[in-house]
Design a protein around this motif. Structure first.
Motif, PDB file in Angstrom:
ATOM      1  N   MET A   1       0.955  -1.478  -0.108  1.00  0.00           N
ATOM      2  CA  MET A   1      -0.115  -0.138  -0.187  1.00  0.00           C
ATOM      3  C   MET A   1       1.105   1.320   0.362  1.00  0.00           C
TER       4      MET A   1
ATOM      5  N   SER B   1       7.257  -0.798  11.513  1.00  0.00           N
ATOM      6  CA  SER B   1       6.867  -0.674  13.036  1.00  0.00           C
ATOM      7  C   SER B   1       6.204  -2.177  14.078  1.00  0.00           C
TER       8      SER B   1
ATOM      9  N   ALA C   1      -5.014   8.758   6.303  1.00  0.00           N
ATOM     10  CA  ALA C   1      -5.033   7.898   7.854  1.00  0.00           C
ATOM     11  C   ALA C   1      -5.203   8.072   8.740  1.00  0.00           C
TER      12      ALA C   1
ATOM     13  N   LEU D   1      -0.437  11.247   7.463  1.00  0.00           N
ATOM     14  CA  LEU D   1      -0.236   9.840   6.530  1.00  0.00           C
ATOM     15  C   LEU D   1      -1.600   9.783   5.568  1.00  0.00           C
ATOM     16  N   VAL D   2      -0.380   8.737   4.715  1.00  0.00           N
ATOM     17  CA  VAL D   2      -1.782   8.912   2.960  1.00  0.00           C
ATOM     18  C   VAL D   2      -1.472   7.098   3.042  1.00  0.00           C
ATOM     19  N   ARG D   3      -2.444   7.050   3.073  1.00  0.00           N
ATOM     20  CA  ARG D   3      -2.388   5.697   2.525  1.00  0.00           C
ATOM     21  C   ARG D   3      -3.353   5.370   1.203  1.00  0.00           C
TER      22      ARG D   3
ATOM     23  N   GLU E   1       8.183   0.059   5.411  1.00  0.00           N
ATOM     24  CA  GLU E   1       7.448   0.200   7.142  1.00  0.00           C
ATOM     25  C   GLU E   1       8.511  -0.193   7.883  1.00  0.00           C
TER      26      GLU E   1
ATOM     27  N   THR F   1       2.098   4.953   0.317  1.00  0.00           N
ATOM     28  CA  THR F   1       2.179   5.344   1.413  1.00  0.00           C
ATOM     29  C   THR F   1       3.326   7.148   1.015  1.00  0.00           C
TER      30      THR F   1
ATOM     31  N   ILE G   1       4.503  10.445   4.049  1.00  0.00           N
ATOM     32  CA  ILE G   1       4.343  11.352   4.928  1.00  0.00           C
ATOM     33  C   ILE G   1       4.025  12.682   4.180  1.00  0.00           C
TER      34      ILE G   1
ATOM     35  N   ALA H   1       7.396   7.087   1.110  1.00  0.00           N
ATOM     36  CA  ALA H   1       8.108   5.900   2.232  1.00  0.00           C
ATOM     37  C   ALA H   1       8.386   4.434   1.346  1.00  0.00           C
TER      38      ALA H   1
ATOM     39  N   LEU I   1      -2.132   9.233  -5.110  1.00  0.00           N
ATOM     40  CA  LEU I   1      -1.499   9.824  -4.419  1.00  0.00           C
ATOM     41  C   LEU I   1      -1.996  11.241  -4.764  1.00  0.00           C
TER      42      LEU I   1
ATOM     43  N   HIS J   1      -0.466   3.939  -6.235  1.00  0.00           N
ATOM     44  CA  HIS J   1       0.420   4.451  -6.361  1.00  0.00           C
ATOM     45  C   HIS J   1      -0.286   6.211  -6.863  1.00  0.00           C
TER      46      HIS J   1
END
Length: 92
Positions: free
Chosen positions: A1, A79, A29, A43-45, A77, A3, A5, A74, A52, A49
């Motif tokens: 996905m 996390s 998000a 934060l955009v998810r 990730e 992402t 910033i 990004a 966006l 692509h």
């Protein structure tokens, strides 16, 4: 996905309203009001692509009170859940 910033500079008097509008934008998000060189971080998810472009410049960039956008894509990730899975050897 994919992402992104997004660092957003906003009219200082309108930060709460701008942040709320950003938060209600499909594809966004999380939204934070922050200290430092920028006013808001989002934060955009998105699924693809290409999506966006419809979220960041076409939606967020046109919200009244937004002055400037800086977007960071990004690559990966890291996390805590991903790190736990990566280092899990299956031993209890």
């Amino acid at each position: 996905m994919p992402t992104a910033i997004v660092h957003i500079d906003a009219d200082v008097a309108r930060i709460p309203e701008v942040a709320e509008q950003i938060a209600s934008t499909p594809g966004v998000a999380e939204v934070y009001s922050v200290t430092g060189d920028t006013d808001i971080v989002a934060l955009v998810r998105v699924k693809q692509h290409e999506d966006l472009a419809s979220v960041i410049p076409d939606a967020i960039g046109k919200i009244p009170g937004v002055k400037r956008l800086r977007t960071y894509l990004a690559f990966r990730e890291f996390s805590q859940g991903d790190l736990d899975a990566a280092y899990n050897l299956g031993l209890d």
